[in-house]
Write an enzyme that holds these catalytic residues in place. Structure first.
Site, PDB file in Angstrom:
ATOM      1  N   LYS A 174       0.869  -1.177   0.000  1.00 15.55           N
ATOM      2  CA  LYS A 174       0.000   0.000   0.000  1.00 15.55           C
ATOM      3  C   LYS A 174       0.906   1.226   0.000  1.00 15.55           C
ATOM      4  O   LYS A 174       2.058   1.159   0.433  1.00 15.55           O
ATOM      5  CB  LYS A 174      -0.845  -0.019   1.291  1.00 15.55           C
ATOM      6  N   ASN A 193     -21.099   3.203  -3.825  1.00  8.88           N
ATOM      7  CA  ASN A 193     -20.680   2.535  -5.064  1.00  8.88           C
ATOM      8  C   ASN A 193     -20.926   1.030  -5.032  1.00  8.88           C
ATOM      9  O   ASN A 193     -21.457   0.454  -5.982  1.00  8.88           O
ATOM     10  CB  ASN A 193     -19.187   2.798  -5.313  1.00  8.88           C
ATOM     11  N   VAL A 194     -20.534   0.382  -3.936  1.00 13.69           N
ATOM     12  CA  VAL A 194     -20.704  -1.074  -3.846  1.00 13.69           C
ATOM     13  C   VAL A 194     -22.124  -1.424  -3.388  1.00 13.69           C
ATOM     14  O   VAL A 194     -22.792  -2.272  -3.987  1.00 13.69           O
ATOM     15  CB  VAL A 194     -19.668  -1.699  -2.882  1.00 13.69           C
TER      16      VAL A 194
HETATM   17  P1  NAD Z   1     -18.801   4.663  -0.905  1.00 14.69           P
HETATM   18  O1  NAD Z   1     -18.169   5.799  -0.199  1.00 14.69           O
HETATM   19  O2  NAD Z   1     -19.153   4.803  -2.336  1.00 14.69           O
HETATM   20  O3  NAD Z   1     -20.140   4.227  -0.125  1.00 14.69           O
HETATM   21  C1  NAD Z   1     -20.267   4.223   1.262  1.00 14.69           C
HETATM   22  C2  NAD Z   1     -21.701   4.630   1.562  1.00 14.69           C
HETATM   23  O4  NAD Z   1     -21.907   4.533   2.961  1.00 14.69           O
HETATM   24  C3  NAD Z   1     -22.027   6.062   1.161  1.00 14.69           C
HETATM   25  O5  NAD Z   1     -23.226   6.092   0.415  1.00 14.69           O
HETATM   26  C4  NAD Z   1     -22.165   6.773   2.500  1.00 14.69           C
HETATM   27  O6  NAD Z   1     -23.088   7.850   2.455  1.00 14.69           O
HETATM   28  C5  NAD Z   1     -22.656   5.654   3.385  1.00 14.69           C
HETATM   29  N1  NAD Z   1     -22.438   5.891   4.809  1.00 14.69           N
HETATM   30  C6  NAD Z   1     -21.407   6.512   5.414  1.00 14.69           C
HETATM   31  N2  NAD Z   1     -21.591   6.526   6.748  1.00 14.69           N
HETATM   32  C7  NAD Z   1     -22.744   5.875   6.984  1.00 14.69           C
HETATM   33  C8  NAD Z   1     -23.465   5.556   8.155  1.00 14.69           C
HETATM   34  N3  NAD Z   1     -23.053   5.917   9.361  1.00 14.69           N
HETATM   35  N4  NAD Z   1     -24.619   4.868   8.033  1.00 14.69           N
HETATM   36  C9  NAD Z   1     -25.076   4.501   6.818  1.00 14.69           C
HETATM   37  N5  NAD Z   1     -24.436   4.778   5.663  1.00 14.69           N
HETATM   38  C10 NAD Z   1     -23.296   5.476   5.750  1.00 14.69           C
HETATM   39  O7  NAD Z   1     -17.817   3.431  -0.670  1.00 14.69           O
HETATM   40  P2  NAD Z   1     -17.812   2.052  -1.483  1.00 14.69           P
HETATM   41  O8  NAD Z   1     -16.792   2.116  -2.550  1.00 14.69           O
HETATM   42  O9  NAD Z   1     -19.205   1.660  -1.805  1.00 14.69           O
HETATM   43  O10 NAD Z   1     -17.233   1.055  -0.379  1.00 14.69           O
HETATM   44  C11 NAD Z   1     -18.038   0.636   0.706  1.00 14.69           C
HETATM   45  C12 NAD Z   1     -17.192  -0.164   1.687  1.00 14.69           C
HETATM   46  O11 NAD Z   1     -16.617  -1.292   1.031  1.00 14.69           O
HETATM   47  C13 NAD Z   1     -16.021   0.625   2.280  1.00 14.69           C
HETATM   48  O12 NAD Z   1     -15.799   0.188   3.594  1.00 14.69           O
HETATM   49  C14 NAD Z   1     -14.856   0.194   1.414  1.00 14.69           C
HETATM   50  O13 NAD Z   1     -13.619   0.303   2.086  1.00 14.69           O
HETATM   51  C15 NAD Z   1     -15.201  -1.260   1.159  1.00 14.69           C
HETATM   52  N6  NAD Z   1     -14.609  -1.790  -0.088  1.00 14.69           N
HETATM   53  C16 NAD Z   1     -14.900  -1.198  -1.279  1.00 14.69           C
HETATM   54  C17 NAD Z   1     -14.332  -1.703  -2.446  1.00 14.69           C
HETATM   55  C18 NAD Z   1     -14.644  -1.088  -3.786  1.00 14.69           C
HETATM   56  O14 NAD Z   1     -14.372  -1.728  -4.816  1.00 14.69           O
HETATM   57  N7  NAD Z   1     -15.215   0.096  -3.841  1.00 14.69           N
HETATM   58  C19 NAD Z   1     -13.478  -2.815  -2.387  1.00 14.69           C
HETATM   59  C20 NAD Z   1     -13.228  -3.413  -1.146  1.00 14.69           C
HETATM   60  C21 NAD Z   1     -13.803  -2.888  -0.001  1.00 14.69           C
END
Ligand code: NAD
Length: 349
Positions: free
Chosen positions: A80, A188-189
């Site tokens: 990282k 996003n996910v």
């Molecule tokens: P993102 O920022 O697009 O989505 C996160 C969502 O959570 C947002 O819509 C945000 O408003 C919401 N959120 C934040 N605080 C909150 C709360 N207290 N209660 C309810 N909702 C809340 O992130 P992402 O890319 O969708 O990733 C989501 C998780 O998955 C993260 O923990 C990330 O580290 C993990 N992750 C993502 C990927 C990837 O490919 N994007 C890969 C591995 C792990």
């Protein structure tokens, strides 16, 4: 600031600190382990309160990448990098170019991808100075549609695959029709996961701090919106954390009505003992880093010659890994998170 006695050191192979006075770049690259291949992991840009915080973050995250790639059966190690600075104020093309040169100096032991505070466009700037970046080429995504390197669709598909496996194991149900899933965070996910679950017939409960996302998911998937804390106790079969880390803790685990936890968020367990606490409550925890490996699998295939159907098939092997974890967990009466760590270590040590 200690290195070898740092709590997160864990036998890192290489830790490099870079400073470029002309652009103000301050960065740390951490390579945890390269036994299985070059270390691949995100390049994060963050306004850390101190250098010590940046070091702790990069060490913890690079170690996590070793475990994730090993469990996903990838010929990749874990690494990282972090750029110390506010992405809104300090990110310039010159600073990104300097980071590209630093990546080149590290050699092909570490390959950077986008992460919090960096974008595909930023990595493309770095790539003008190094070949050691990933996730920047346009390609066909796992759904057959063109995509630009965003790993979220692949991650969501992996979580969906793993969630189905966990439901089958814990609830004895080989479909998701009528299964109730509580999704925390529809970014996003989470949003893509909701789409896959809805298409499979699941009934959705959702929460997010952005009301417009909630409204969109309500309209598109017929999801039921619940308040922030209610997501833990809502009458659901599965809890899918897709927002924040440490959401499985002393306060929330007693509230859970779901029998399965399967979501995308990194580091869901607040502490190691919460793994056992879930097991004692009869809740099947699908270890987060086993489940959310779709994105890194996608990046790996970009390097070896991307064919979207092969990426899809590889992501589906998350199901085999989980079945192995669940089988050993039952046999050895040990929590699933502990078993996942052991399985990863068997592969990379
Ligand atoms: P993102 O920022 O697009 O989505 C996160 C969502 O959570 C947002 O819509 C945000 O408003 C919401 N959120 C934040 N605080 C909150 C709360 N207290 N209660 C309810 N909702 C809340 O992130 P992402 O890319 O969708 O990733 C989501 C998780 O998955 C993260 O923990 C990330 O580290 C993990 N992750 C993502 C990927 C990837 O490919 N994007 C890969 C591995 C792990």
């Amino acid at each position: 600031m200690s290195i070898f006695s740092h709590p997160e050191y864990d036998q890192h192979e290489q830790i490099s600190c870079y400073h470029d006075p002309e652009t103000g770049l301050q960065a740390i690259i951490a390579v945890h382990n390269t036994n299985l291949g070059p270390a691949l992991g995100g390049c994060r840009m963050w306004h850390y309160a101190s250098d010590a915080d940046a070091l702790t973050d990069v060490l913890r995250l690079s170690r996590g990448m070793t475990y994730k790639s090993a469990l996903a059966n990838l010929e990749l190690g874990g690494g990282k990098s972090v750029i110390i600075g506010d992405p809104q104020r300090h990110k310039t093309p010159e600073l990104l170019a300097a980071m590209g040169r630093m990546l080149e100096r590290t050699g092909n032991r570490y390959i950077a991808a986008e992460d919090s505070g960096t974008s595909v466009a930023d990595l493309s700037v770095m790539s003008q100075h190094t070949t050691n970046v990933a996730g920047i080429t346009d390609r066909i995504g796992i759904d057959g549609a063109p995509c630009n390197g965003d790993p979220s669709p692949a991650t969501a598909y992996g979580v969906f695959t793993g969630l189905k496996t966990a439901v089958q194991h814990r609830l004895g149900c080989n479909h998701l029709d009528g299964i109730k899933v509580a999704v925390q965070g529809i970014g996003n996910v989470g949003y893509r996961l909701c789409e896959l679950l809805h298409n499979a017939g699941a009934q959705l409960y959702i929460t997010d701090i952005h009301p417009e996302r909630v409204a969109q998911a309500q309209a598109e998937f017929g999801a039921v919106a619940v308040d922030g804390q209610e997501i833990y106790s809502v009458d659901a079969d599965v809890f899918a954390p897709c927002a924040l880390g440490a959401v499985l803790n002393d306060a929330t685990i007693p509230l859970l009505s779901a029998k399965v936890v399967a979501g995308a968020a990194n580091n869901q367990l607040a502490g190691q003992r919460h793994d056992l606490m879930l097991q004692e409550r009869g809740i099947l925890y699908a270890p987060d880093y086993a489940l959310n490996a779709g994105g890194i699998i996608d990046l790996y295939h970009e390097r070896i010659g991307h064919e979207h159907m092969k990426v899809r098939a590889h992501i589906e092997t998350i199901s085999d890994t989980l079945n192995e974890i669940f089988r050993r967990s039952e046999q050895q009466k040990r929590p699933t998170g502990e078993i996942a760590d052991q399985l990863a270590e068997e592969r990379f040590r």
